[in-house]
Enzyme design. Structure first.
Site, PDB file in Angstrom:
ATOM      1  N   CYS A 143       9.585 -25.255 -32.144  1.00 14.87           N
ATOM      2  CA  CYS A 143       8.759 -25.138 -30.943  1.00 14.87           C
ATOM      3  C   CYS A 143       8.831 -26.442 -30.140  1.00 14.87           C
ATOM      4  CB  CYS A 143       7.346 -24.738 -31.322  1.00 14.87           C
ATOM      5  SG  CYS A 143       6.485 -23.943 -29.980  1.00 14.87           S
ATOM      6  N   HIS A 196       8.017 -20.072 -34.374  1.00 12.17           N
ATOM      7  CA  HIS A 196       7.495 -20.736 -35.581  1.00 12.17           C
ATOM      8  C   HIS A 196       7.928 -19.919 -36.794  1.00 12.17           C
ATOM      9  CE1 HIS A 196       4.854 -23.821 -33.847  1.00 12.17           C
ATOM     10  NE2 HIS A 196       4.705 -22.973 -32.847  1.00 12.17           N
ATOM     11  N   GLU A 232       8.215 -20.670 -39.708  1.00  7.99           N
ATOM     12  CA  GLU A 232       7.470 -20.996 -40.938  1.00  7.99           C
ATOM     13  C   GLU A 232       6.348 -19.992 -41.215  1.00  7.99           C
ATOM     14  OE1 GLU A 232       7.390 -22.631 -38.135  1.00  7.99           O
ATOM     15  OE2 GLU A 232       5.459 -23.588 -37.691  1.00  7.99           O
TER      16      GLU A 232
HETATM   17  N1  GLN Z   1       3.315 -27.841 -26.431  1.00  9.59           N
HETATM   18  C1  GLN Z   1       4.439 -26.951 -26.398  1.00  9.59           C
HETATM   19  C2  GLN Z   1       4.148 -25.683 -25.617  1.00  9.59           C
HETATM   20  O1  GLN Z   1       3.008 -25.337 -25.384  1.00  9.59           O
HETATM   21  C3  GLN Z   1       4.899 -26.618 -27.800  1.00  9.59           C
HETATM   22  C4  GLN Z   1       3.937 -25.765 -28.559  1.00  9.59           C
HETATM   23  C5  GLN Z   1       4.168 -25.752 -30.036  1.00  9.59           C
HETATM   24  O2  GLN Z   1       4.902 -26.597 -30.575  1.00  9.59           O
HETATM   25  N2  GLN Z   1       3.533 -24.838 -30.731  1.00  9.59           N
HETATM   26  O3  GLN Z   1       5.034 -24.995 -25.226  1.00  9.59           O
END
Ligand code: GLN
Length: 541
Positions: A382, A507, A509
Site C-alpha cells: 500500500c 493489503h 497480509e
Molecule cells: N496513505 C495511503 C493512502 O491512503 C496509503 C494507505 C495504506 O498504506 N493503507 O492511499
C-alpha cells in the site's frame, strides 16, 4: 437449528490473548465437524476502528465486505479460515447510533429509552440474527475489555439475560501471577475477579488461566474451590512457542470434552484428518536457518500495528521451510541515506508496510532505494507501493521533487494522487477504498509467478493511487505494471524489471492463513530466503 453460545470474558488485565482463546475454541469445534464462528463485542463508542491510530489500538483489520474491525478479527480468520463479515463485530458505537436512530423515528414513543431493556434487547436481537443468518452450530462471543469495565457491562448483562433462554457457556480468561520472592502462583487476583463476575449474575463454567509456568495441583484446586468451578475445568494457558498450537493444547486438557458435556452433546471423536492437517503445520516449527526481514515503518515500536504483516511473514517463512527474524527499523533512523548500509546491509529482504501521513516517509524511500540498488528483495504494501513509485520517479526517472499529494500537494510530479472517487469525500470514517477488489495480473511477471493466475482478490484500504499519467514514462524506464484493477483504471501491482522488488496497492497480509500464505509474501520470502542463502555462502568463501 439451535445455536449454542460460548462467551469468552477476560479478567484483571487486557492483552491476555482472548482472541487466541476465542479462535482456538472455534478451531476445536471445527475439528469435531461443527460450524462455529467467532464474533466480538467492543465497548468503545467509535462506530468502528477505521479512525483509530494504530499506535493506540494496534492494526486496523479490513474484511472482504469493507468493514474496518479490531485486530482480533485477523486472529479469528487465520485460525478459522472463514472470511468473516462486518456483522460479527458489534461496537458500543454501532449500538448507540442504532438505538438513537430508532428513538428519533419514534419507535419508543412514550417511553424513556434505557440500557436495560432497550440496549440489551438490541444486543440479543443482533446476536440471534447472526446465528440465524449464518446457520451456526456455535457462536463464540468474545467480550472486549475486562470484567468490571463500564463499557462492556451492558453487554455482559445481555449475555446473562440470554443465558436464561439459550444454551450458553461462560469462559473466563484470567491471569495467575507468580511472585518471584514467594516462588508460587497467587490465586487471589482471580478469586476477586471471579467475585466481580458473580456479582453480575454469571458463574463461569471454565477458567482459563494465563500463567508463565505450569500450575501445581494445589493451585488448581484452590482456584476451583474459590471460583465455583470444577477442578477439571481449570484450563492452563501457558506461554507456548506457536499460538496455532493452542487448540491442541486445550484439547489435551479436555476442553473439548467439557464443552460437549456442558451442552449435553453426544460424545464423538474429532476428525483426525482435520486435526492432523492443522498439527502438521503447527508442530516441527524449527528450521536451521533464519531469513532476516527488515520492516521499515513508523509504528515499529508497537508491533501490534503490523500484526497481520508479521503473521503473513511467519506463514510464508514456514511454508518456505525457513525461520524468520524481523529487524524493526524506525524509518526516521534512515532519514540520511548514508545510514542505509549499516542498518539494512544484513537484511535478506526489506518490507515497507502500509501507513498514513508524511512522518518518516523519507527514511522509507531511502530503504527502498537501498533495496533496489543492492538487489535486496523488496515488498511494498500500500504506502510501500506508493513510495516505491516515488523513489523510482526521483532516482530512476529523474523527476526531482516527485511525491504524493498526501505529503506534498504542490509537488511538481504528483506520481501518487488522490483517487478521483475520493476528491469530494470529506468524512473520514469508512470512506476509503475498502474491502476486497479483483486484481488482473499480467503474464510472465513476479506477480504472475506469485499468483499463478490471471485474477486475484485482495483487500484494500487507501485513498491515494498511482497517477496513470506517469505509466508510460515509468515503463520506458523499466518499471513493470503487473496488476491492474479489473476496469483497467487503477494500478494494483508494480515491480522492478530486475524481478527483485514488488509493490501492491492492496493489503495481501489480511488474507494470509497459516495453511495458505499470501502469494506475494510467499514470492517475497522465497526470494529473500534465496538471497540470504547466497549472501551467507559468499561470506563463507
Ligand atoms: N496513505 C495511503 C493512502 O491512503 C496509503 C494507505 C495504506 O498504506 N493503507 O492511499
Amino acid at each position: 437449528m439451535q445455536t449454542r453460545y460460548i462467551v469468552v470474558l477476560g479478567s484483571l488485565l487486557s492483552g491476555l490473548g482472548k482472541g487466541v482463546v476465542t479462535s482456538s475454541i472455534c478451531k476445536i469445534l471445527e475439528f469435531y465437524g461443527y460450524t462455529a464462528a467467532p464474533m466480538k463485542f467492543d465497548g468503545y463508542l467509535n462506530y468502528d476502528c477505521g479512525t483509530m491510530n494504530p499506535f493506540r489500538h494496534g492494526e486496523v483489520f479490513v474484511l472482504d465486505d469493507k468493514s474496518e474491525v479490531d485486530m482480533d478479527f485477523g486472529t479469528y480468520e487465520r485460525f478459522t479460515g472463514i472470511d468473516i463479515t462486518g456483522d460479527f463485530s458489534i461496537t458500543g458505537g454501532k449500538l448507540f447510533s442504532e438505538i438513537l436512530k430508532q428513538e428519533r423515528k419514534g419507535d419508543f414513543l412514550g417511553r424513556d429509552v434505557q440500557i436495560i431493556p432497550h440496549l440489551t434487547d438490541l444486543i440479543i436481537k443482533k446476536i440471534r440474527g447472526i446465528s440465524e443468518r449464518h446457520r451456526l452450530d456455535f457462536l463464540v462471543v468474545e467480550v472486549g475489555g475486562t470484567v468490571g469495565d463500564i463499557e462492556n457491562s451492558y453487554f455482559i448483562e445481555a449475555m446473562r439475560q440470554m443465558s436464561l433462554n439459550e444454551p450458553m457457556m461462560f469462559i473466563n480468561l484470567t491471569y495467575v501471577p507468580k511472585l518471584k520472592a514467594v516462588g508460587e502462583h497467587k490465586t487471589k487476583p482471580t478469586q476477586i475477579a471471579n467475585r466481580g463476575l458473580m456479582q453480575m449474575g454469571i458463574t463461569p463454567h471454565v477458567l482459563i488461566c494465563r500463567a508463565e509456568s505450569r500450575l501445581t495441583k494445589e493451585v488448581r484446586e484452590k482456584l476451583a474451590l474459590f471460583s465455583n468451578v470444577h477442578v477439571d475445568s481449570i484450563i492452563e494457558d501457558t506461554d507456548i512457542d506457536n499460538i496455532y498450537d493452542m487448540p491442541i493444547w486445550f484439547m489435551n486438557q479436555g476442553l473439548d470434552r467439557i464443552i460437549m458435556e456442558r451442552f449435553s452433546m453426544k460424545r464423538r471423536s474429532p476428525r483426525e484428518r482435520l486435526v492432523e492437517a492443522w498439527k502438521s503445520h503447527t508442530s516441527d516449527g524449527r528450521f536451521g536457518r533464519n531469513t532476516r526481514i527488515s520492516i521499515v515503518g513508523k509504528y515499529v515500536n508497537l508491533h501490534d500495528s503490523y500484526a497481520s504483516v508479521i503473521a503473513a511473514l511467519e506463514h510464508s517463512a514456514r511454508a518456505n521451510r525457513s525461520g524468520l527474524e524481523i529487524d524493526w527499523i524506525e524509518s526516521d533512523r534512515l532519514d540520511d541515506y548514508s545510514t542505509a548500509e549499516s542498518l539494512l546491509g544484513k537484511s535478506d529482504g526489506v518490507l515497507v508496510p502500509g501507513g498514513f501521513g508524511n512522518r518518516g516517509i523519507n527514511g522509507m524511500i531511502n530503504a527502498i532505494r537501498y533495496a533496489r540498488e543492492s538487489s535486496t528483495p523488496y515488498l511494498g504494501i500500500c504506502l510501500g507501493m506508493q513510495l516505491m513509485a516515488i523513489e523510482y520517479a526521483i532516482d530512476v526517472c529523474g523527476m526531482r521533487g516527485a511525491s504524493s499529494t498526501e505529503f506534498d500537494p504542490d509537488a511538481p510530479y504528483k506520481v501518487v494522487d488522490i483517487m478521483p472517487s475520493q476528491r469530494e469525500v470529506d468524512a473520514k470514517g469508512g470512506t476509503m477504498r475498502l474491502g476486497s477488489w479483483p486484481v488482473v495480473i499480467k503474464r510472465d511477471t513476479m506477480a504472475w509467478r506469485a499468483y499463478g493466475n490471471e485474477r486475484a482478490n485482495e483487500r484494500h484500504r487507501h485513498r491515494y493511487e498511482f497517477n496513470n499519467e506517469f505509466i508510460e514514462i515509468f515503463e520506458r524506464n523499466g518499471m513493470v505494471f503487473s496488476g491492474m484493477s479489473d476496469d483497467g483504471k487503477l494500478v494494483e501491482i508494480m515491480e522492478w524489471k530486475s524481478g527483485n522488488g514488488i509493490g501492491t496497492q492492496a493489503h495481501p497480509e489480511f488474507r494470509s492463513r497459516p495453511l495458505a500464505p499470501a502469494p506475494l509474501f510467499m514470492e517475497f520470502m522465497r526470494l529473500s530466503a534465496e538471497s540470504g542463502r547466497s549472501a551467507r555462502s559468499l561470506r563463507h568463501d
